[in-house]
Design an enzyme around this catalytic site. Structure first.
Site, PDB file in Angstrom:
ATOM      1  N   ALA A 199      27.182 -21.370  -1.618  1.00  0.00           N
ATOM      2  CA  ALA A 199      26.713 -20.714  -0.402  1.00  0.00           C
ATOM      3  C   ALA A 199      26.477 -19.232  -0.670  1.00  0.00           C
ATOM      4  CB  ALA A 199      27.732 -20.895   0.715  1.00  0.00           C
ATOM      5  N   SER A 232      31.760 -20.928  -2.297  1.00  0.00           N
ATOM      6  CA  SER A 232      31.170 -19.650  -1.915  1.00  0.00           C
ATOM      7  C   SER A 232      30.604 -18.946  -3.139  1.00  0.00           C
ATOM      8  CB  SER A 232      32.227 -18.748  -1.277  1.00  0.00           C
ATOM      9  OG  SER A 232      33.150 -18.291  -2.262  1.00  0.00           O
ATOM     10  N   ASP A 233      29.600 -18.099  -2.912  1.00  0.00           N
ATOM     11  CA  ASP A 233      29.297 -17.120  -3.951  1.00  0.00           C
ATOM     12  C   ASP A 233      30.512 -16.208  -4.054  1.00  0.00           C
ATOM     13  OD1 ASP A 233      28.036 -15.598  -5.875  1.00  0.00           O
ATOM     14  OD2 ASP A 233      26.143 -15.476  -4.787  1.00  0.00           O
ATOM     15  N   TRP A 234      30.588 -15.471  -5.150  1.00  0.00           N
ATOM     16  CA  TRP A 234      31.804 -14.706  -5.437  1.00  0.00           C
ATOM     17  C   TRP A 234      31.971 -13.568  -4.427  1.00  0.00           C
ATOM     18  CZ3 TRP A 234      31.485 -18.818  -7.759  1.00  0.00           C
ATOM     19  CH2 TRP A 234      32.308 -19.210  -8.803  1.00  0.00           C
TER      20      TRP A 234
END
Length: 837
Positions: A199, A232-234
């Site tokens: 995401a 999630s993206d970081w």
């Protein structure tokens, strides 16, 4: 046992494992243990899972300074081949790279679209076209997952630019969302069953991507019946309960963040059900099971592959050179390519000597080597080649070439590093092979350092040297009897800048030969919590993962021989071109321009590169321009040169691949994956900067790229999507269409009228009958044809492109009957139109 029965049995078993865990244990598994790993669980046979950035290589678990890994051609070169076999081979190779490093999940492919040519991260993504993107991604995923390594589709969704990416809101219609931006994800799910997705940072229509119940739960998981995991993206997760309820399964990285104890508390408070948490854990265990990280029936997790090609092996060299060459595109050629078998050649340009083989940001890797065009062409043509430097192409300082440095303690390339605590106590001392280190990311210290000291000896001759540093803090750089200082800080609002675009400075100093340099920085970490929460326009929650980002990042030494003036370099280039007769000028962009965390403001080549091309073209009898860039650039000199080759960012074998293409040893049969505008602003979508409310409106709807150009929403492009000449010549004969079992099929007769075997890519577009529907690519197929031979190419068209989203009913509807099938070599070279019933 059927596949469905087997899947149900596996789900039942995984569900039993979930049931053995307490709430705290389950939540513990749903946040990273480190930057790129997950915690395991001995009780249920779950190994710690390891993730690594892709998609142009498998970097490993360190952001900077890790082991050498293969550097692949960038995504536009993969897609530019218009070849499922190439994309599949890349996926297989990346799986091997992952297995050698015990990586379970490769964070790629990037399937966002080239909505505007200004996007800084487009080099990671395949194309402006959703069908080409989705088909390439599906082949890549099949290749990778067929070897037991998980792929991760990213970034879900409408993440086509980098400016204020953590805060901006992509406002996109449901029609455009479905028909364009979700289609590549849908194709990679349906055609390759990708095991995970990521995401994005941005909001979509007012809701953070990590909280998108509409996208993540309703569309991806329910409508598509997808059983994979969404991470999630970081540092992208902005809330606790909303993200858990909105379909996010895993928060990265760890160990801090908005889940953990916060999620346990939310479950206890009834804000999130434990059944929701169970669903996330089930998807995590399914991913682990597929990627070899979960023991089965008492067995140990599957062993990773052992017998794999070395990153610099002959096999890898051949693969990477061939793949890069296949995606390169000849966009203009008046007989100058391939180069003549005799005669001198002047090779000119900074990119010839310092070829840019990869973009910037999280896609960067540490390759075993990077080849330059100068090395490649000299290896093939020997003393026929003279090499002249070109004008400056960068405005930002870059870390020193380690070969220009020697650690005084070891005598080996690189530098010595000492990190000190606030009281002056030494925390760690080590040798770095690189001139750049990361503080607060790749180290494992008990406390944050207050000072870093970098020491090295330069391989310089007496005279002017460019010297400086990169990274936030108060710097003093001493060399010989000279000393320079600077105070560097951050001015943006993206905590990722600490790693991706740290501040820098440099100066030219007169130094003695073999100068010893000591660079000391009093680290000045920014308080992201204070900065971001203090800006009401950002509307950040205390739960936002951004607030946990490290205040430190890249720290590097800048050192290089002082550059000559552009005027002198241009004069030398003119003289070399005049003497040789044939000039090859290599121009392009750098990782300043094609990078994560920043967008471009123009398509003009940096510096005085356009002037360099113009003046060389006036001096040479024949001029070939090689564009070392993955995304469109303007070409005001196009009518003055004889040939133009778009070489992309070609990976570690890039210089050799370009040389092989220029000489005709390999044929560049690539096609453009993005339309090239004729001028700045002359595109259906342009802006990347959100408005004062942080909104970026996708007003172009479904008319991005060639769809919008064809509809007249912008002036005709310089080069159309799908354009590419290769070295063959083609006549198109009979074209017939019929409805097959799976949909529209178009048969096209092609004849290779050249004197060499060549590859042609037959492209089929659908021009719908409805005035409000854009033209769209619906199928393509490549064919190898001997010189003088004729072949019939059968192109099966994808029915997913023969539908439209009906916002009134919230369902898919077929396009109206009629319209035309358009057979083309890119939309600028249409060869046939067939009316459809």
């Amino acid at each position: 046992m059927t596949d469905t029965t087997h899947a149900l049995d596996r789900t039942t078993r995984l569900g039993e494992l979930v049931g053995r865990l307490s709430l705290e244990e389950k939540v513990h598994l749903l946040t990273g243990e480190t930057a790129f790993t997950l915690p395991g669980s001995d009780r249920i046979g779950l190994a710690p899972l390891a993730f690594s950035d892709g998609p142009t290589g498998v970097r490993g678990l360190k952001f900077i300074g890790g082991d050498a890994v293969a550097l692949f051609p960038n995504a536009t070169l993969i897609a530019g081949s218009f070849d499922d076999e190439i994309a599949g081979e890349v996926g297989q190779m990346l799986a091997e790279e992952a297995q050698r490093q015990h990586i379970h999940v490769v964070l790629g492919p990037t399937v966002n679209l080239h909505r505007t040519p200004l996007g800084g991260r487009l080099f990671e993504a395949y194309s402006e076209d959703p069908y080409l993107t989705g088909r390439t991604a599906a082949a890549y995923v099949n290749g990778m997952q067929g070897r037991g390594t998980a792929a991760c589709l990213k970034h879900l969704v409408a993440n086509e630019s980098e400016t204020l990416r953590n805060f901006m809101d992509s406002r996109v219609s449901e029609t455009a969302l479905r028909e364009l931006y979700l289609l590549p994800f849908e194709m990679a799910v349906q055609d390759a069953h990708a095991w995970s997705m990521m995401a994005a940072y941005n909001d979509v229509n007012g809701v953070p991507a990590t909280e998108q119940d509409h996208v993540q739960n309703r569309i991806v998981k329910d409508e598509w019946d997808w059983d994979g995991l969404i991470m999630s993206d970081w540092f992208a997760t902005k809330s606790t309960a909303a993200s858990a309820n909105g379909g996010l399964d895993l928060v990265m990285p760890g160990p801090d963040g908005p889940w953990g104890e916060r999620l346990v508390t939310a479950v206890r408070a009834g804000e999130v059900t434990e059944e929701t948490v169970d669903g996330h854990v089930l998807r995590l265990l399914r991913l682990a099971d597929r990627a070899g990280g979960l023991a089965g029936d008492g067995q140990e997790p599957r062993q990773r592959a052992q017998d794999l090609p070395a990153v610099d092996s002959p096999r890898r060299q051949e693969q990477l050179r061939r793949i890069a060459a296949r995606g390169m595109t000849v966009v203009a050629n008046d007989g100058a390519l391939p180069l003549a078998e005799a005669g001198d050649v002047a090779l000119i340009g900074r990119h010839a000597l310092d070829t840019v083989d990869m973009g910037g940001g999280s896609a960067k890797v540490v390759p075993p080597y990077q080849s330059t065009v100068a090395e490649g062409l000299t290896a093939l043509l020997g003393n026929r080649v003279s090499v002249a430097d070109g004008v400056a192409v960068r405005t930002r300082a870059v870390p020193a070439d380690p070969a220009f440095l020697a650690d005084p303690a070891t005598g080996t390339p690189g530098m010595g590093v000492v990190l000190l605590a606030a009281d002056g106590a030494e925390l760690i001392r080590y040798h770095s092979d690189s001139s750049a280190i990361s503080i607060g990311w790749d180290d494992d210290l008990d406390q944050d350092p207050a000072t870093a000291v970098l020491t090295t000896t330069l391989a310089n001759e007496a005279g002017p040297v460019l010297l400086g540093a990169i990274g936030a803090g108060r710097w003093t750089v001493a060399a010989g009897d000279r000393e320079v200082s600077a105070e560097l800080g951050f001015h943006g609002k993206d905590p990722g800048e600490t790693m991706l675009r740290p501040p820098a400075f440099d100066e030219v100093l007169e130094l003695p030969a073999g100068a010893t340099v000591t660079a000391t920085v009093a680290l000045d970490p920014v308080d992201w919590r204070e900065l971001l929460l203090g800006d009401p326009a950002l509307d950040l929650s205390e739960e936002s993962h951004l607030l946990d980002m490290s205040a430190m990042g890249v720290t590097a030494l800048v050192a290089a021989p002082a550059p000559r003036s552009d005027d002198a370099l241009i004069a030398d280039a003119e003289a070399a071109a005049r003497a040789a007769g044939t000039a090859v000028v290599v121009v392009g962009l750098t990782e300043e321009d094609e990078t994560e965390a920043a967008d471009k403001a123009t398509l003009v080549l940096p510096g005085r590169q356009d002037e360099l091309v113009t003046r060389v073209a006036a001096a040479a009898a024949r001029t070939v321009v090689v564009v070392n860039a993955a995304t469109p650039v303007l070409m005001p000199w196009l009518d003055q040169v004889d040939a133009v080759l778009v070489a992309g960012l070609p990976g570690q074998e890039g210089g050799h691949a370009v040389a092989a293409v220029l000489t005709g040893e390999l044929e560049p049969t690539g096609r453009l994956v993005t339309s090239y505008p004729a001028a700045d602003g002359a595109a259906p979508a342009w802006d990347v900067v959100p408005d004062e409310d942080l909104v970026l409106s996708y007003d172009d709807g479904t008319f991005i790229g060639h769809r919008g150009f064809h509809a007249g929403h912008a002036p005709a492009p310089l080069f159309w999507f799908g354009h590419g000449l290769g070295y063959g010549a083609w006549e198109y004969g009979t074209v017939q269409s019929h409805e097959g079992e799976a949909g529209l099929v178009v048969d096209v007769e092609v004849t290779n009228t050249s004197d060499r075997a060549s590859r042609e890519t037959v492209q089929v577009y659908l021009d719908p009958a409805e005035d409000d529907q854009p033209i769209r690519l619906v199928g393509y197929r490549g064919v190898e044809v001997p010189a003088g031979a004729t072949a019939t190419v059968t192109v099966a068209c994808d029915e997913r492109l023969r539908r439209r989203w009906d916002e009134a009913t919230g369902t898919w509807a077929p396009l109206a009957s009629g319209g035309q099938a358009v057979v083309a070599r890119g939309l600028g070279d249409v060869r046939a139109r067939v009316s459809l019933a």
